[in-house]
Design a protein around this motif. Structure first.
Motif, PDB file in Angstrom:
ATOM      1  N   CYS A 163      13.841   3.529  -6.830  1.00 48.64           N
ATOM      2  CA  CYS A 163      14.808   2.508  -6.392  1.00 48.64           C
ATOM      3  C   CYS A 163      16.265   2.935  -6.580  1.00 48.64           C
ATOM      4  N   GLY A 164      16.507   4.003  -7.350  1.00 42.90           N
ATOM      5  CA  GLY A 164      17.859   4.499  -7.547  1.00 42.90           C
ATOM      6  C   GLY A 164      18.641   3.853  -8.668  1.00 42.90           C
ATOM      7  N   ARG A 165      18.067   2.884  -9.372  1.00 41.36           N
ATOM      8  CA  ARG A 165      18.786   2.153 -10.415  1.00 41.36           C
ATOM      9  C   ARG A 165      19.085   3.044 -11.617  1.00 41.36           C
ATOM     10  N   LEU A 166      20.323   3.025 -12.069  1.00 44.63           N
ATOM     11  CA  LEU A 166      20.716   3.727 -13.285  1.00 44.63           C
ATOM     12  C   LEU A 166      20.015   3.073 -14.472  1.00 44.63           C
ATOM     13  N   MET A 167      19.340   3.884 -15.266  1.00 40.57           N
ATOM     14  CA  MET A 167      18.609   3.345 -16.420  1.00 40.57           C
ATOM     15  C   MET A 167      19.307   3.617 -17.742  1.00 40.57           C
ATOM     16  N   HIS A 168      19.759   4.843 -17.933  1.00 39.24           N
ATOM     17  CA  HIS A 168      20.420   5.168 -19.193  1.00 39.24           C
ATOM     18  C   HIS A 168      21.141   6.501 -19.057  1.00 39.24           C
ATOM     19  N   GLY A 169      21.860   6.853 -20.088  1.00 38.85           N
ATOM     20  CA  GLY A 169      22.516   8.148 -20.170  1.00 38.85           C
ATOM     21  C   GLY A 169      22.206   8.767 -21.521  1.00 38.85           C
ATOM     22  N   ARG A 170      22.830   9.891 -21.758  1.00 36.53           N
ATOM     23  CA  ARG A 170      22.736  10.544 -23.061  1.00 36.53           C
ATOM     24  C   ARG A 170      24.134  11.047 -23.388  1.00 36.53           C
ATOM     25  N   ASN A 171      24.633  10.670 -24.571  1.00 35.96           N
ATOM     26  CA  ASN A 171      25.992  11.059 -24.937  1.00 35.96           C
ATOM     27  C   ASN A 171      26.018  12.432 -25.596  1.00 35.96           C
TER      28      ASN A 171
END
Length: 148
Positions: free
Chosen positions: A80-88
């Motif tokens: 679906c393309g939804r941003l879920m998380h990142g990593r700092n």
């Protein structure tokens, strides 16, 4: 008993289960977050790796994008393309607070409500609130408004 947050993308193929409390929840104004997430200010919480479980169904994958020259990543659902998380840069999982807001029916749970502004000296817009505003991420004081 630890609080459990069950978060998902729009199609449900990608899920995050976050347990307990984030290590911090902030508004980040740094240029790196603005570029990586495509926002003017990032409202997010940082979580230790062991506090977040990621699951992805067979029909999807998490697609990662690295910010060139930085140890920072963002991940979105391939379906679906939804941003879920990142990593700092510290390796923590960064979950945009919108994920929590959507899971809670439009309200942001108290434990993930931002408690401070980081890298406020790099801001592109002023925010008038009573939260502490730091020049970096170490608690350095920062001027409240742009000079000049």
């Amino acid at each position: 008993m630890a609080t459990v947050y069950e978060l998902s993308c729009d199609c449900g193929a990608t899920r995050l289960i976050a347990r307990g409390k984030p290590s911090r929840s902030t508004f980040c104004h740094c240029e790196s977050c603005r570029r990586l997430y495509g926002v003017e200010v990032l409202s997010a919480s940082a979580w230790p790796n062991e506090s977040v479980k990621r699951t992805v169904s067979d029909e999807a994958t998490l697609i990662g994008h690295r910010l060139a020259g930085r140890r920072m990543w963002r991940y979105h659902c391939s379906h679906c393309g939804r941003l879920m998380h990142g990593r700092n840069r510290s390796g923590e999982i960064v979950i945009p607070n919108e994920r929590f807001r959507e899971a809670a029916g439009g309200l942001l749970p108290g434990a993930v409500t931002p408690a401070e502004h980081l890298f406020y000296n790099q801001r592109v817009l002023d925010i008038a609130d009573d939260l502490p505003k730091h020049a970096g991420d170490t608690g350095d004081a920062c001027p409240q408004t742009h000079e000049g």
